[in-house]
Design a protein around this motif. Structure first.
Motif, short mmCIF file in Angstrom:
data_model
loop_
_atom_site.label_atom_id
_atom_site.label_comp_id
_atom_site.label_asym_id
_atom_site.label_seq_id
_atom_site.Cartn_x
_atom_site.Cartn_y
_atom_site.Cartn_z
N LEU A 103 0.79 -1.15 -0.09
CA LEU A 103 0.15 0.04 -0.16
C LEU A 103 0.87 1.37 -0.06
CD1 LEU A 103 -2.84 1.02 0.09
CD2 LEU A 103 -2.95 0.87 2.54
N TYR A 104 2.03 1.10 0.65
CA TYR A 104 2.83 2.20 0.78
C TYR A 104 4.07 2.02 0.13
CZ TYR A 104 -0.70 3.33 4.15
OH TYR A 104 -1.78 3.41 4.74
N SER A 105 4.41 1.16 -1.08
CA SER A 105 5.77 0.68 -1.54
C SER A 105 6.35 1.90 -2.41
CB SER A 105 5.60 -0.69 -2.39
OG SER A 105 4.72 -0.31 -3.33
N GLU A 152 -8.23 10.81 16.66
CA GLU A 152 -7.96 10.55 18.04
C GLU A 152 -6.68 9.76 18.20
OE1 GLU A 152 -10.83 6.94 19.50
OE2 GLU A 152 -11.71 8.70 19.27
N SER A 153 -6.39 9.69 19.29
CA SER A 153 -5.26 8.80 19.88
C SER A 153 -5.32 7.29 19.33
CB SER A 153 -5.03 8.77 21.22
OG SER A 153 -3.93 8.06 21.41
N GLY A 154 -4.38 7.03 18.42
CA GLY A 154 -4.50 5.29 17.93
C GLY A 154 -5.01 5.63 16.52
N GLY A 156 -3.93 6.79 13.64
CA GLY A 156 -3.05 6.80 12.59
C GLY A 156 -2.38 7.97 12.41
N LYS A 157 -2.45 9.03 13.24
CA LYS A 157 -1.59 10.24 12.60
C LYS A 157 -0.12 10.16 12.38
CE LYS A 157 -3.39 12.20 16.43
NZ LYS A 157 -3.87 11.36 17.03
N THR A 158 0.30 9.58 13.49
CA THR A 158 1.83 9.30 13.14
C THR A 158 2.20 8.44 12.25
OG1 THR A 158 1.83 9.47 15.83
CG2 THR A 158 3.85 8.86 14.72
N TRP A 159 1.36 7.34 11.79
CA TRP A 159 1.86 6.52 10.81
C TRP A 159 1.56 7.42 9.53
CZ3 TRP A 159 2.38 1.15 10.43
CH2 TRP A 159 2.18 0.46 9.16
N ASN A 211 1.96 3.02 20.60
CA ASN A 211 2.82 4.00 20.19
C ASN A 211 2.24 5.40 20.22
OD1 ASN A 211 5.28 4.91 19.32
ND2 ASN A 211 4.76 4.60 17.18
N SER A 212 1.81 5.71 21.22
CA SER A 212 1.15 7.08 21.43
C SER A 212 2.02 8.16 21.44
CB SER A 212 -0.17 7.10 22.59
OG SER A 212 -0.55 8.30 22.71
N SER A 213 1.81 9.10 20.52
CA SER A 213 2.73 10.23 20.61
C SER A 213 2.39 11.12 22.01
CB SER A 213 2.52 11.24 19.35
OG SER A 213 2.78 10.48 18.32
N ARG A 214 3.54 11.59 22.87
CA ARG A 214 2.89 12.34 23.88
C ARG A 214 3.56 13.71 23.82
NH1 ARG A 214 -0.75 10.36 24.55
NH2 ARG A 214 -1.08 11.59 26.46
N1 LIG Z 1 -1.99 3.08 7.49
C1 LIG Z 1 -1.94 1.95 8.51
N2 LIG Z 1 -1.53 0.83 8.08
C2 LIG Z 1 -1.26 -0.09 9.01
N3 LIG Z 1 -1.41 0.03 10.34
C3 LIG Z 1 -1.65 1.49 10.76
C4 LIG Z 1 -1.87 2.22 9.76
N4 LIG Z 1 -2.24 3.63 10.52
C5 LIG Z 1 -1.98 3.15 11.95
N5 LIG Z 1 -1.78 1.66 11.96
C6 LIG Z 1 -1.56 1.30 13.41
O1 LIG Z 1 -2.08 1.74 14.40
C7 LIG Z 1 -1.25 2.17 15.19
C8 LIG Z 1 -1.68 3.60 15.82
O2 LIG Z 1 -1.17 4.57 14.95
P1 LIG Z 1 -0.37 5.81 15.23
O3 LIG Z 1 0.38 5.78 16.30
O4 LIG Z 1 -0.05 6.72 14.20
O5 LIG Z 1 -1.84 6.67 15.83
P2 LIG Z 1 -1.89 8.18 16.61
O6 LIG Z 1 -3.14 8.79 15.73
O7 LIG Z 1 -0.51 8.92 16.12
O8 LIG Z 1 -1.98 8.01 17.84
P3 LIG Z 1 -1.58 9.01 19.22
O9 LIG Z 1 -2.34 10.40 19.08
O10 LIG Z 1 -1.75 8.37 20.46
O11 LIG Z 1 -0.05 9.40 18.85
C9 LIG Z 1 0.11 2.12 14.93
O12 LIG Z 1 1.12 1.94 15.72
C10 LIG Z 1 -0.06 1.17 13.73
O13 LIG Z 1 0.20 -0.21 14.27
#
Ligand SMILES: Nc1ncnc2c1ncn2[C@@H]1O[C@H](COP(=O)(O)OP(=O)(O)OP(=O)(O)O)[C@@H](O)[C@H]1O
Length: 967
Positions: A103-105, A152-154, A156-159, A211-214
Motif C-alpha cells: 500500500l505504501y511501496s 483521536e489517539s491511535g 493513525g496520525k503518526t503513521w 505507540n502514542s505520541s506524547r
Molecule cells: N495505515 C496504516 N496501516 C497499518 N497500520 C496502521 C496504519 N495507521 C496506523 N496503523 C497502526 O495503528 C497504530 C496507531 O497509529 P498511530 O500511532 O499513528 O496513531 P496516532 O493517531 O498517532 O496516535 P497518538 O495520537 O496516540 O499518537 C500504529 O502503531 C499502527 O500499528
C-alpha cells in the motif's frame, strides 16, 4: 445509527436567479414531516444497493449525504480493504491496524508521483502529498503547504505523517541525481532518522495506542527551487513530561527507558548500574514487549544524526539516573524541623542516581529534602514534608527529561535544518495529539483539547465558513449549512479578559498555595455566562465541564494550578549546573536555563507558553494552503480490520465530516475569477467554431466588464452542449455553474467537463500544429534536396572543368616538353649517326644504304663486324611504347614488336632476338650471322617513359639500350 439520526440534517433548497440548488440545514427537525419521510425513503433506496457502496471514492457523491449513508459507505470500503476515501476537501483515512502489503511501496509512490492526474487514482494519502507537492511547483499563492493530520489517539496520525515524510524523501530526492548523491542521501536519511529518536523519547504505550505520541509536532520539509528536499525542521509542542514520574494505570513510561532496559549490553548495564532483575518504580509494565522496544534502531538513528558515542553515553547515563531517582523514597518525619529521612533501601538508589547524574550525593539529598527560602539577601533552609520531598524528586526527573528532550530536538534541527538561503518553500506536516477524554482529566488534557479546538477552528474558518461567506459576498443565494463553530468554546478557554486560562494564570501567579474549591468558585462566578462550561452540582470533586466540538470533557481542578505553575526549585537547577556530566551541565547552563533560574518557571506558566506556541503555529498555518486528513480509529481495541459503527460515527461527527461533505457536495468547490476563467477556457469558445461576436472581444477588456464575461461563460457552456439557462440557474442537479460578482463557481463535474473540452481542443490544436509542421518540414526537405542536387551538379561540373583545364595545361606542358625533347633526341641521334657514318667511312665498310637513308640502325645490314657500344637514350625512349607492348606480349608477337620498335628488318636469318625471361621482357637481340648483338634495356625512372605521344615518330628506342657485339 438509524434514519432518525439523519433527520438532524434536512435538505433545503435555495434559489439563484430562478434555479434551485440543494443546500442543507444541519441539526434541527424538519418542520415538514413529508421531507423526513422522503429522506428516509431516499436513504433506504441508496442503501439497498449494498454491493455498490464500496465504489464511492468520494463521499460527496453519496446521495443523500447523511451520517448513515456516509458510515455505510466507509464500512463497505473497509470491508473490502479500501482504507482511504475523499470527503470533499478532506481525506478520510481508516486505520487497518495491520500492515497492508504494497500500500505504501516505492512503486506506488512513483505511480502517484508520475501520474498526470493523480486525483483519478484510488484515494490515497499519496494523492494529498502529491497535490501539495504540485501546488508548490505551481507557485500559486500561498505556495507553502500544510498537511494537517488529525484524529483521536491511535487513529493513525503518526503513521500517516511518517508515510508523508517517506513520500517526500523519495519523490523530492528522486530527481536529484545531478546533485551530490552524498548530500541528498544524507539529508533524506537524517530527516527520516529524526522519527525513531523522537518517537523513542516522546512516545509511550498507552491504553489507546501502543505507540502514542506524547507531544505534538510540526515538521517543515524544506524544498529548494528545484523542489528537492534540502532540509527539515521540527517544532514540538507540550511534551507530557509528567509521564516520566507518574504513569497512568496500566500505561507505560516513554519507550526509551524500556529500550534501554531490554537492549543494553552487559557493559552498558554495568555502567548504568542496571542489573537484569532490577525493578524500577517508574517503569511499570516492563514485562510487556512491543515492537517499538528496539534500542538498536534508536542508537542507529542517533549515529546517523551525528550524536557521537560519548554524547550517547552521557544521554543514557542521565536516563539511567532518572530511573534510579524514581526508586528513592522518603519516610515521614515526626519532627517538622528535621528533614525527612531516606528509606533504607533508597539510599543505594540515591547514591547511584547521584553517580549517574554526576552530582554530589549529599547535595542531591539535601536539595530533595530541604527547601531554600530567600528572605532579602538571606537564605533560610526549611525541611520539606514527605510529600514535598517526593514532589521535588519528581520535579527533578521531569525537568531533566524535558530539557533533555528539548536538547535532542535542537540537536536534530541543527542536524537536518538547511541554511535559509538554500530553501525557498516548505511543506509542513502537523501531527498533534488527538482529542482526549479520560475518567480523570487535568491540565494536560485541557491543553491537548484546546489544541484540537484550535485546529478545528482553523478548518472551520478556512473551509466551512470561508466558503459560505464567499457565496454570500459573491451574491449567490445560499442556504447555510449549519456547521459547529467552536469560537465560543475557544473564547471560554483562551479568551480575554476572562477565560479558563486567564483565571488559571492569575491563580498561578498569586504567591499562595492554591485551593481547588476556591478556584472552582472563582471559575463559576466569572464564567457563568458561557454556555460551553458547566458544573455538576452533585459532584464532590471540584471540576468543570467543557463542551468541546468533539464532546464534553470533565476537568479535575485539583492540582491544575500547581501544574500550570510547574515550579522548579532553583536549588535543583543549581545542582544540575554543577553536574560533571558535560551534557547535563550544558543543558542547564545555557541561556534558557539561566532564565529559568533567574526568573523561575512560575512566571511563564504552562498554558501561556503553550498558547503562544500554538498561536505561532496557527500563524504559519494561515499563511499556507492546508490539506486535511482525518484519521479514524475503527475500533477502540486496535484490532485489525474491525469496524465498530458507534466508534466511527462519533469520530465522524466530532470532526464535522458530514458537514464538510454537505458543503463540498452542495456547493461549488471550484471558484475561479472571471479573468482566469477566460484565460483558461476562453479557447473553447474560440475554437469551437461559434459565430458569436463575443469571440472577437478582447479578453483584457472583458475582465472589467462582468456582463460580457458572463456572456462568454454562457458561450463556453453552450459549446459544452449544456443549456446555459439550466446550468447557470438550473433545477436541482442541473446547476453546475454560477456566475458570482467576480468569480465563476463550478462543481467538480463542471470543471471536469471544461477540462475535457479544453484538452480536446488543445489536442486538436496540437494536431493541426503537428500537421502544419510536418507539411512545412516535408516541403523544406524537398527544397533542400533540390538545392543539394543543384549544388552538387555545379560543383561536379566545376571540378571536372578544373580537372580538364589542369589536364590541358599539363598536356600542353608535356607536349611542349616532348617536342623539345624529341627534337633534342633527334638531333642527338642524327649527330651520333653522323659520327658513326664518319667512323664507318674511315675504319669499316659503309653501312647499309637503307640505314643511312632512314637514319635508323639496321643491324641486319651490317656486313662487317662492328663494335656498337650502345644506343643513345633518345632512341631508347622513342621506342618505349613498343617495348612496353613487347613486355606485355609474348612469343612471336613480342619478338616482332621488339624488332618493330628497333626498326629492324624482319628478314629471317639475319639476326635473332632472344628473350631470356619471357615474363619480364626482352633480354637480348643477337645479330646473325657474324657474331651476335646483345640488346639490354632497363626501365627508366621517368614518368611516362613508356608513352609515345607521337605515333608517327620515326624515332624509336628503349629507356636505355645497350648493344654489345660478341665475337
Ligand atoms: N495505515 C496504516 N496501516 C497499518 N497500520 C496502521 C496504519 N495507521 C496506523 N496503523 C497502526 O495503528 C497504530 C496507531 O497509529 P498511530 O500511532 O499513528 O496513531 P496516532 O493517531 O498517532 O496516535 P497518538 O495520537 O496516540 O499518537 C500504529 O502503531 C499502527 O500499528
Amino acid at each position: 445509527m438509524n434514519s432518525a439520526d439523519d433527520r438532524r440534517i434536512v435538505r433545503a433548497g435555495y434559489r439563484n436567479g430562478g434555479g434551485t440548488v440543494t443546500g442543507f440545514v444541519h441539526k434541527g427537525h424538519s418542520p415538514h414531516p413529508s421531507l423526513d419521510d422522503s429522506l428516509e425513503g431516499e436513504i433506504r433506496a441508496f442503501l439497498t444497493d449494498e454491493d455498490q457502496l464500496h465504489t464511492y471514492d468520494d463521499l460527496t457523491k453519496v446521495n443523500p449525504v447523511t451520517p448513515t449513508t456516509v458510515l455505510k459507505c466507509l464500512q463497505a470500503r473497509y470491508r473490502v480493504k479500501v482504507f482511504y476515501t475523499h470527503a470533499g476537501c478532506t481525506l478520510v483515512a481508516l486505520n487497518p491496524f495491520q500492515p497492508i502489503p504494497d500500500l505504501y511501496s516505492l512503486d506506488v509512490m512513483k505511480e502517484y508521483h508520475c501520474a498526470p492526474q493523480p486525483q483519478e487514482f484510488k484515494p490515497h494519502i499519496f494523492i494529498v502529498a502529491e497535490e501539495a507537492y504540485r501546488n508548490v511547483q505551481g507557485q500559486l499563492e500561498p505556495v507553502n503547504q500544510s498537511l494537517v493530520v488529525s484524529g483521536e489517539s491511535g487513529a493513525g496520525k503518526t503513521w500517516t505523517s511518517r508515510c508523508l515524510m517517506k513520500y517526500y524523501a523519495t519523490v523530492a530526492a528522486s530527481s536529484s541525481v545531478l546533485k551530490s548523491q552524498d548530500t541528498v542521501e544524507r539529508i533524506e536519511r537524517r530527516v527520516l532518522d529524526s522519527n525513531p529518536i523522537m518517537e523513542a523519547f516522546g512516545n509511550a504505550c498507552t491504553l489507546r495506542n501502543n505507540n502514542s505520541s506524547r507531544f505534538g509536532k510540526y515538521i517543515q520539509l524544506q524544498l529548494d527551487r528545484c523542489q528537492l528536499l534540502v532540509g527539515a525542521s521540527v517544532q514540538t509542542y507540550l511534551l507530557e513530561k509528567t509521564r516520566v514520574a507518574c504513569q497512568p494505570a496500566n500505561e507505560r513510561n516513554f519507550h526509551i527507558f524500556y529500550q534501554m532496559m531490554k537492549g543494553a549490553t552487559d557493559e552498558q548495564r554495568k555502567e548504568w548500574k542496571m542489573s537484569h532483575d532490577q525493578r524500577f518504580v517508574w517503569l511499570p509494565k516492563a514485562e510487556k514487549t512491543i515492537e517499538e522496544d528496539c534500542f538498536h534502531d534508536t542508537v542507529e538513528a542517533m549515529v546517523h544524526l551525528g550524536i557521537n558515542a560519548e554524547r550517547q553515553r552521557q544521554i543514557f547515563k542521565i536516563l539511567a539516573g532518572i530511573l534510579h531517582l524514581g526508586n528513592v523514597n522518603f519516610s515521614s518525619s515526626t519532627d517538622e524541623s528535621q528533614p525527612c529521612n531516606l528509606q533504607e533501601q533508597s539510599k543505594d538508589f540515591l547514591q547511584r542516581a547521584a553517580e549517574l547524574l554526576c552530582v554530589p550525593a549529599e547535595e542531591l539529598q539535601m536539595c530533595l529534602r530541604v527547601r531554600t527560602l530567600k528572605a532579602g539577601k538571606q537564605s533560610v533552609l526549611k525541611p520539606c514534608s514527605q510529600a514535598e520531598c517526593s514532589m521535588r524528586r519528581d520535579c527533578l526527573a521531569k525537568v531533566i527529561y524535558a530539557q533533555l528532550f528539548e536538547w535532542l530536538v535542537t540537536f536534530i534541527n541543527n542536524s537536518i535544518c538547511a541554511d535559509k538561503s538554500t530553501w525557498c518553500n516548505f511543506i509542513g506536516v502537523l501531527d498533534v495529539y488527538g482529542f482526549e477524554c479520560f475518567q480523570i482529566n487535568n491540565l494536560e488534557q485541557l491543553c491537548i483539547n484546546y489544541a484540537n479546538e484550535k485546529l478545528q477552528q482553523h478548518f472551520v474558518a478556512h473551509y466551512l465558513r470561508a466558503q459560505q461567506e464567499e457565496y454570500v459576498s459573491e451574491g449567490l443565494q445560499w442556504s447555510f449549512v449549519k456547521y459547529q463553530d467552536n469560537q465560543s468554546c475557544l473564547d471560554l478557554i483562551e479568551g480575554s479578559p476572562v477565560s479558563v486560562f486567564s483565571l488559571l494564570n492569575e491563580e498561578s501567579r498569586l504567591n499562595r498555595a492554591s485551593d481547588a474549591k476556591t478556584f472552582k468558585v472563582r471559575l463559576e462566578k466569572e464564567l457563568c455566562d458561557n454556555v460551553n462550561i458547566s458544573w455538576d452540582k452533585f459532584s464532590k470533586v471540584p471540576h468543570f465541564t467543557v463542551a468541546h466540538y468533539a464532546g464534553k470533557v470533565n476537568y479535575q481542578i485539583q492540582g491544575m494550578v500547581e501544574k500550570n505553575k510547574d515550579p522548579v526549585p532553583p536549588e535543583l537547577i543549581s545542582l544540575l549546573q554543577k553536574s560533571e556530566n558535560a551534557l547535563l551541565h550544558q543543558i542547564f547552563t545555557d541561556r534558557e536555563a539561566e532564565n529559568m533560574t533567574s526568573k523561575g518557571l512560575s512566571k511563564v506558566t504552562v498554558v501561556s507558553k503553550f498558547k503562544n506556541s500554538l498561536e505561532s503555529l496557527m500563524k504559519i498555518l494561515h499563511t499556507t494552503t492546508p490539506h486535511y486528513t482525518r484519521c479514524i480509529k475503527p475500533n477502540p481495541d486496535c484490532k485489525p480490520l474491525t469496524f465498530k459503527k458507534e466508534e466511527v460515527i462519533m469520530q465522524l461527527e466530532a470532526c464535522g465530516i458530514v458537514e464538510t461533505i454537505h458543503i463540498s457536495a452542495a456547493g461549488f468547490p471550484i471558484r475561479i475569477p472571471f479573468k482566469s476563467f477566460m484565460e483558461r477556457y476562453g479557447l473553447i469558445a474560440k475554437y469551437s467554431g461559434s459565430k458569436s461576436e463575443s469571440h472577437c472581444v478582447d479578453l483584457e477588456a472583458l475582465s472589467d466588464d462582468m456582463r460580457e464575461v458572463e456572456k462568454l461563460v454562457r458561450v463556453v457552456l453552450q459549446h459544452q452542449g449544456l443549456d446555459p439557462s439550466r446550468c447557470l440557474d438550473g433545477e436541482k442537479h442541473n446547476s453546475w455553474v454560477h456566475c458570482g460578482r467576480t468569480k465563476v463557481f463550478l462543481t467538480q463535474s463542471m470543471l471536469d467537463l471544461l477540462e475535457d473540452q479544453r484538452k480536446r481542443i488543445l489536442s486538436q490544436c496540437a494536431f493541426s500544429i503537428q500537421c502544419c509542421w510536418l507539411r512545412y518540414q516535408r516541403r523544406r526537405r524537398h527544397a533542400r534536396r533540390q538545392s543539394a542536387t543543384l549544388i552538387q551538379a555545379v560543383v561536379r561540373s566545376w571540378l571536372v572543368r578544373r580537372q580538364v583545364q589542369r589536364w590541358n595545361r599539363a598536356a600542353a606542358v608535356i607536349q611542349n616538353t616532348w617536342r623539345k625533347w624529341r627534337a633534342l633526341l633527334k638531333s642527338l641521334a642524327e649527330a651520333e649517326l653522323d659520327d658513326a657514318k664518319d667512323l664507318v667511312k674511315e675504319d669499316v665498310p659503309a653501312l647499309n644504304p637503307v640505314v643511312r637513308e632512314r637514319g635508323s640502325v639496321q643491324l641486319s645490314t651490317i656486313q662487317e663486324p662492328v663494335t656498337v657500344r650502345g644506343w643513345p637514350m633518345g632512341l631508347a625512349l622513342a621506342s618505349a611504347p613498343s617495348i612496353t607492348m613487347s613486355l606485355t606480349a609474348t612469343g612471336f608477337q613480342k619478338m616482332m614488336s621488339v624488332m618493330a620498335s628497333l626498326n629492324l628488318p624482319s628478314r629471317s636469318g639475319e639476326y635473332k632476338v632472344e628473350t631470356n625471361q619471357y615474363t619480364q621482357g626482352v633480354a637480348s637481340i643477337r645479330a646473325q650471322p657474324k657474331g651476335s648483338v646483345k640488346l639490354h634495356y632497363q626501365r627508366s625512372p621517368l614518368l611516362y617513359a613508356d608513352r609515345q605521344p607521337d605515333l608517327k615518330s620515326d624515332v624509336t628506342g628503349f629507356n636505355e639500350i645497350l648493344l654489345e657485339k660478341t665475337l
